[in-house]
Design a protein around this motif. Structure first.
Motif, PDB file in Angstrom:
ATOM      1  N   MET A   1       0.846  -1.191   0.000  1.00 48.86           N
ATOM      2  CA  MET A   1       0.000   0.000   0.000  1.00 48.86           C
ATOM      3  C   MET A   1       0.884   1.244   0.000  1.00 48.86           C
ATOM      4  O   MET A   1       1.792   1.376   0.811  1.00 48.86           O
ATOM      5  CB  MET A   1      -0.907  -0.005   1.226  1.00 48.86           C
ATOM      6  CG  MET A   1      -1.810   1.214   1.349  1.00 48.86           C
ATOM      7  SD  MET A   1      -3.140   1.244   0.120  1.00 48.86           S
ATOM      8  CE  MET A   1      -4.183  -0.080   0.731  1.00 48.86           C
ATOM      9  N   SER A   2       0.651   2.149  -0.918  1.00 48.19           N
ATOM     10  CA  SER A   2       1.437   3.375  -0.993  1.00 48.19           C
ATOM     11  C   SER A   2       1.170   4.265   0.218  1.00 48.19           C
ATOM     12  O   SER A   2       0.056   4.345   0.725  1.00 48.19           O
ATOM     13  CB  SER A   2       1.089   4.148  -2.266  1.00 48.19           C
ATOM     14  OG  SER A   2       1.462   3.431  -3.415  1.00 48.19           O
ATOM     15  N   LEU A   3       2.225   4.933   0.663  1.00 44.64           N
ATOM     16  CA  LEU A   3       2.139   5.875   1.773  1.00 44.64           C
ATOM     17  C   LEU A   3       2.450   7.272   1.271  1.00 44.64           C
ATOM     18  O   LEU A   3       3.314   7.464   0.415  1.00 44.64           O
ATOM     19  CB  LEU A   3       3.138   5.506   2.873  1.00 44.64           C
ATOM     20  CG  LEU A   3       2.852   4.276   3.719  1.00 44.64           C
ATOM     21  CD1 LEU A   3       4.040   4.001   4.626  1.00 44.64           C
ATOM     22  CD2 LEU A   3       1.604   4.480   4.550  1.00 44.64           C
ATOM     23  N   PHE A   4       1.753   8.251   1.815  1.00 42.28           N
ATOM     24  CA  PHE A   4       1.994   9.649   1.489  1.00 42.28           C
ATOM     25  C   PHE A   4       2.396  10.376   2.760  1.00 42.28           C
ATOM     26  O   PHE A   4       1.619  10.434   3.722  1.00 42.28           O
ATOM     27  CB  PHE A   4       0.745  10.287   0.883  1.00 42.28           C
ATOM     28  CG  PHE A   4       0.355   9.692  -0.445  1.00 42.28           C
ATOM     29  CD1 PHE A   4       0.761  10.288  -1.626  1.00 42.28           C
ATOM     30  CD2 PHE A   4      -0.394   8.529  -0.512  1.00 42.28           C
ATOM     31  CE1 PHE A   4       0.420   9.733  -2.854  1.00 42.28           C
ATOM     32  CE2 PHE A   4      -0.742   7.972  -1.727  1.00 42.28           C
ATOM     33  CZ  PHE A   4      -0.329   8.585  -2.902  1.00 42.28           C
ATOM     34  N   GLY A   5       3.616  10.900   2.776  1.00 44.75           N
ATOM     35  CA  GLY A   5       4.106  11.611   3.944  1.00 44.75           C
ATOM     36  C   GLY A   5       4.275  13.090   3.654  1.00 44.75           C
ATOM     37  O   GLY A   5       4.781  13.467   2.591  1.00 44.75           O
ATOM     38  N   GLU A   6       3.820  13.925   4.580  1.00 45.91           N
ATOM     39  CA  GLU A   6       4.010  15.370   4.480  1.00 45.91           C
ATOM     40  C   GLU A   6       5.048  15.782   5.518  1.00 45.91           C
ATOM     41  O   GLU A   6       4.894  15.477   6.708  1.00 45.91           O
ATOM     42  CB  GLU A   6       2.695  16.111   4.702  1.00 45.91           C
ATOM     43  CG  GLU A   6       1.660  15.801   3.627  1.00 45.91           C
ATOM     44  CD  GLU A   6       0.360  16.553   3.833  1.00 45.91           C
ATOM     45  OE1 GLU A   6       0.393  17.608   4.504  1.00 45.91           O
ATOM     46  OE2 GLU A   6      -0.682  16.091   3.343  1.00 45.91           O
ATOM     47  N   PHE A   7       6.091  16.458   5.063  1.00 48.55           N
ATOM     48  CA  PHE A   7       7.215  16.793   5.921  1.00 48.55           C
ATOM     49  C   PHE A   7       7.468  18.303   5.922  1.00 48.55           C
ATOM     50  O   PHE A   7       7.344  18.957   4.888  1.00 48.55           O
ATOM     51  CB  PHE A   7       8.499  16.099   5.432  1.00 48.55           C
ATOM     52  CG  PHE A   7       8.421  14.602   5.387  1.00 48.55           C
ATOM     53  CD1 PHE A   7       8.872  13.843   6.452  1.00 48.55           C
ATOM     54  CD2 PHE A   7       7.907  13.943   4.278  1.00 48.55           C
ATOM     55  CE1 PHE A   7       8.813  12.460   6.416  1.00 48.55           C
ATOM     56  CE2 PHE A   7       7.840  12.566   4.228  1.00 48.55           C
ATOM     57  CZ  PHE A   7       8.296  11.813   5.301  1.00 48.55           C
ATOM     58  N   ASP A   8       7.835  18.831   7.078  1.00 51.05           N
ATOM     59  CA  ASP A   8       8.366  20.188   7.183  1.00 51.05           C
ATOM     60  C   ASP A   8       9.861  20.067   7.423  1.00 51.05           C
ATOM     61  O   ASP A   8      10.302  19.312   8.315  1.00 51.05           O
ATOM     62  CB  ASP A   8       7.723  20.952   8.344  1.00 51.05           C
ATOM     63  CG  ASP A   8       6.312  21.411   8.027  1.00 51.05           C
ATOM     64  OD1 ASP A   8       5.967  21.467   6.834  1.00 51.05           O
ATOM     65  OD2 ASP A   8       5.571  21.711   8.975  1.00 51.05           O
ATOM     66  N   ILE A   9      10.649  20.792   6.625  1.00 59.16           N
ATOM     67  CA  ILE A   9      12.099  20.739   6.783  1.00 59.16           C
ATOM     68  C   ILE A   9      12.667  22.149   6.729  1.00 59.16           C
ATOM     69  O   ILE A   9      12.101  23.024   6.078  1.00 59.16           O
ATOM     70  CB  ILE A   9      12.763  19.876   5.680  1.00 59.16           C
ATOM     71  CG1 ILE A   9      12.486  20.462   4.306  1.00 59.16           C
ATOM     72  CG2 ILE A   9      12.287  18.436   5.757  1.00 59.16           C
ATOM     73  CD1 ILE A   9      13.227  19.751   3.197  1.00 59.16           C
ATOM     74  N   PRO A  10      13.778  22.402   7.427  1.00 62.55           N
ATOM     75  CA  PRO A  10      14.394  23.732   7.368  1.00 62.55           C
ATOM     76  C   PRO A  10      14.983  23.993   5.992  1.00 62.55           C
ATOM     77  O   PRO A  10      15.277  23.062   5.234  1.00 62.55           O
ATOM     78  CB  PRO A  10      15.481  23.664   8.444  1.00 62.55           C
ATOM     79  CG  PRO A  10      15.779  22.201   8.599  1.00 62.55           C
ATOM     80  CD  PRO A  10      14.475  21.484   8.333  1.00 62.55           C
TER      81      PRO A  10
END
Length: 215
Positions: A1-10
């Protein structure tokens, strides 16, 4: 199953840090990234008042080279560039596990990325890669693909999808009583930003559904 990740990075953990520090009002939205055997070549929109200044500042940014201006609109310009080896950060972390950047938006204070992972194991490898190299990131949201059809199948970014859907639900396309500013207020963005999102969304939908390219 595909995963979608939302990330905050500097900003320093991604590309164009020097440019964004010098031009804090500029917003960069990556549309897609083309990977070759030797480098990564992103297509990205630059929203700002002085595109010529952006080009000048980017000449000395060590994270990109071969910047090319492709299309101009009111306050948004499409560019393509090559990420250099100096960008040994999260840019190459996702390629290490075969993940895909679906959307990325950056300003002087950091970037927000949406990355698709084909398997749960890919996400674990991505986290290990970042931890070993001390690449900072914050996972904001993680979810699985729950619908068989998504806006990305038609070339839409998440922001374009949300803008088109909000305009439709508020009957912007049907009623003269609903102004662009009304929809923009609902999305908490400026009318100019909404206009650009709708324009690019229309273009993507037409390219993906109506345009037929000969062999």
């Amino acid at each position: 199953m595909s995963l979608f990740g939302e990330f905050d990075i500097p900003a320093e953990a991604f590309a164009l840090q020097d440019t964004l520090e010098e031009l804090p009002d500029v917003v960069i939205e990556i549309e897609r990234v083309v990977a070759t055997e030797e480098l990564l070549a992103p297509y990205f929109w630059v929203n700002g008042d002085d595109i010529d200044e952006f080009e000048t500042v980017t000449e000395t940014d060590p994270s990109v080279r071969n910047l090319r201006r492709l299309d101009d609109f009111d306050r948004s310009t499409l560019f393509r560039a090559d990420w250099t080896e100096n960008t040994d950060t999260i840019v190459y972390a996702y390629t290490h596990v075969g993940a895909t950047i679906l959307e990325a938006s950056g300003q002087y204070n950091g970037w927000t990325l949406c990355i698709r992972f084909d398997e749960h194991e890919d996400l674990s490898q991505f986290q290990d890669y970042c931890d070993q190299r001390e690449i900072p990131f914050q996972l904001v949201r993680l979810h699985e693909l729950t619908q068989p059809r998504t806006g990305s199948q038609y070339g839409l970014t998440r922001k374009q999808h949300d803008a088109l859907l909000a305009a439709y639900e508020m009957e912007y396309f049907d009623s003269a009583d609903v102004a662009l500013a009304d929809v923009a207020a609902e999305l908490d963005i400026t009318p100019q930003s909404l206009s650009e999102l709708l324009h690019r969304g229309y273009r993507s939908l037409v390219e993906q559904t109506l345009v037929v390219t000969s062999e």
